[in-house]
Design a protein around this motif. Structure first.
Motif, PDB file in Angstrom:
ATOM      1  N   HIS A   7      -7.947  -2.687  12.892  1.00  0.00           N
ATOM      2  CA  HIS A   7      -6.787  -1.809  12.847  1.00  0.00           C
ATOM      3  C   HIS A   7      -6.933  -0.859  11.678  1.00  0.00           C
ATOM      4  O   HIS A   7      -7.714  -1.126  10.755  1.00  0.00           O
ATOM      5  N   HIS A  18     -10.494  -1.731  10.141  1.00  0.00           N
ATOM      6  CA  HIS A  18     -11.011  -2.930   9.476  1.00  0.00           C
ATOM      7  C   HIS A  18     -10.347  -4.152  10.072  1.00  0.00           C
ATOM      8  O   HIS A  18      -9.321  -4.046  10.753  1.00  0.00           O
ATOM      9  N   ASN A  38       3.582   0.482   2.873  1.00  0.00           N
ATOM     10  CA  ASN A  38       3.405  -0.593   3.848  1.00  0.00           C
ATOM     11  C   ASN A  38       3.200  -1.897   3.096  1.00  0.00           C
ATOM     12  O   ASN A  38       2.419  -1.963   2.146  1.00  0.00           O
ATOM     13  N   TYR A  74       0.826   5.307   0.564  1.00  0.00           N
ATOM     14  CA  TYR A  74       0.094   6.416   1.169  1.00  0.00           C
ATOM     15  C   TYR A  74       0.736   7.724   0.730  1.00  0.00           C
ATOM     16  O   TYR A  74       1.926   7.953   1.010  1.00  0.00           O
ATOM     17  N   ASN A 115       0.836  -1.200   0.000  1.00  0.00           N
ATOM     18  CA  ASN A 115       0.000   0.000   0.000  1.00  0.00           C
ATOM     19  C   ASN A 115       0.869   1.248   0.000  1.00  0.00           C
ATOM     20  O   ASN A 115       1.783   1.367   0.824  1.00  0.00           O
ATOM     21  N   ARG A 164       4.485   7.113   2.123  1.00  0.00           N
ATOM     22  CA  ARG A 164       4.693   5.914   2.943  1.00  0.00           C
ATOM     23  C   ARG A 164       4.321   4.662   2.153  1.00  0.00           C
ATOM     24  O   ARG A 164       3.328   4.674   1.416  1.00  0.00           O
ATOM     25  N   ARG A 192       0.790 -12.178   4.136  1.00  0.00           N
ATOM     26  CA  ARG A 192      -0.282 -13.000   4.695  1.00  0.00           C
ATOM     27  C   ARG A 192      -0.255 -14.393   4.081  1.00  0.00           C
ATOM     28  O   ARG A 192       0.324 -14.596   3.019  1.00  0.00           O
ATOM     29  N   ASP A 224      -8.590  -7.904   8.928  1.00  0.00           N
ATOM     30  CA  ASP A 224      -8.085  -8.673   7.788  1.00  0.00           C
ATOM     31  C   ASP A 224      -8.709 -10.052   7.896  1.00  0.00           C
ATOM     32  O   ASP A 224      -8.157 -10.948   8.545  1.00  0.00           O
TER      33      ASP A 224
END
Ligand code: AKG
Length: 203
Positions: A176, A120, A197, A111, A109, A195, A201, A122
């Motif tokens: 989170h 939300h 991130n 930003y 992601n 940023r 997963r 995950d």
């Protein structure tokens, strides 16, 4: 400056500051630049996310994982070295071997100065394995909450470039989000405005 200590934010949720070296951060930024197709995800609600995302391994389409992207193009592969990094991250965060951790999907992601992410869970993964999160560039306020609702109690944590955050076990389905980033806080030597991130997963 005193190093920031590693901290358990909730059972199963661990913040490891300064986990990536400066060189590892620069290399990861370069690698993130090479992945193609960052785009804002459209939500079924009609909203459009303010972060721009590229997926590796599987495409996250709210609210499931698919082999193809929305435009029918193939998803970027999930590289072996990133799975290795995920195992090393998990082992360090939980202080136990993590040789059996096999992440097969990453959400990367981006930003910009105004992007944020609402609270939300995950929960589109079938696996209950932990999520490994790596931060690059501008510092953000990462809000880590509870599994019941997006409201309090929650803990606000500053995630800075190079920080690792892992949430698994009883924290795996905690709400989170990122209420804001702190624009201009990245080290100029990193060469990143904004940023990035990465969350690793197991699908
Ligand atoms: C997610 O990808 O589910 C996140 O919540 C990202 C969190 C972050 O950007 O630190």
């Amino acid at each position: 400056l005193l190093p920031r200590p590693r901290r358990e934010i909730a059972p199963g949720a661990v913040h490891v500051p300064d986990w990536l070296s400066a060189q590892e951060q620069r290399d990861l930024v370069t690698t993130c630049r090479g992945w193609r197709g960052y785009r804002s995800t459209r939500l079924p609600s009609g909203g459009v996310m303010s972060v721009r995302t590229v997926c590796l391994g599987w495409q996250w389409l709210p609210y499931r994982y698919d082999r193809l992207r929305e435009d029918g193009s193939p998803v970027e592969p999930f590289p072996d070295w990133l799975a290795d990094l995920g195992r090393r991250a998990l082992a360090d965060a939980y202080d136990r071997p993590a040789d059996d951790y096999q992440p097969d999907v990453a959400l990367v992601n981006y930003y910009d100065a105004t992007a944020k992410m609402g609270m939300h869970q995950d929960k589109d993964e079938r696996s209950t394995e932990p999520v490994v999160s790596l931060s690059l560039g501008d510092t953000c306020v990462f809000r880590f909450g509870n599994t019941e609702s997006r409201n309090r109690p929650y803990t606000d944590v500053e995630l800075r470039s190079g920080d690792l955050f892992v949430f698994g076990g009883p924290a795996r389905l905690a709400f989170h989000g990122v209420p804001k980033t702190l624009p201009g806080t990245a080290d100029p030597d990193l060469g990143l405005t904004g940023r990035l991130n990465l969350t690793l997963r197991v699908s």
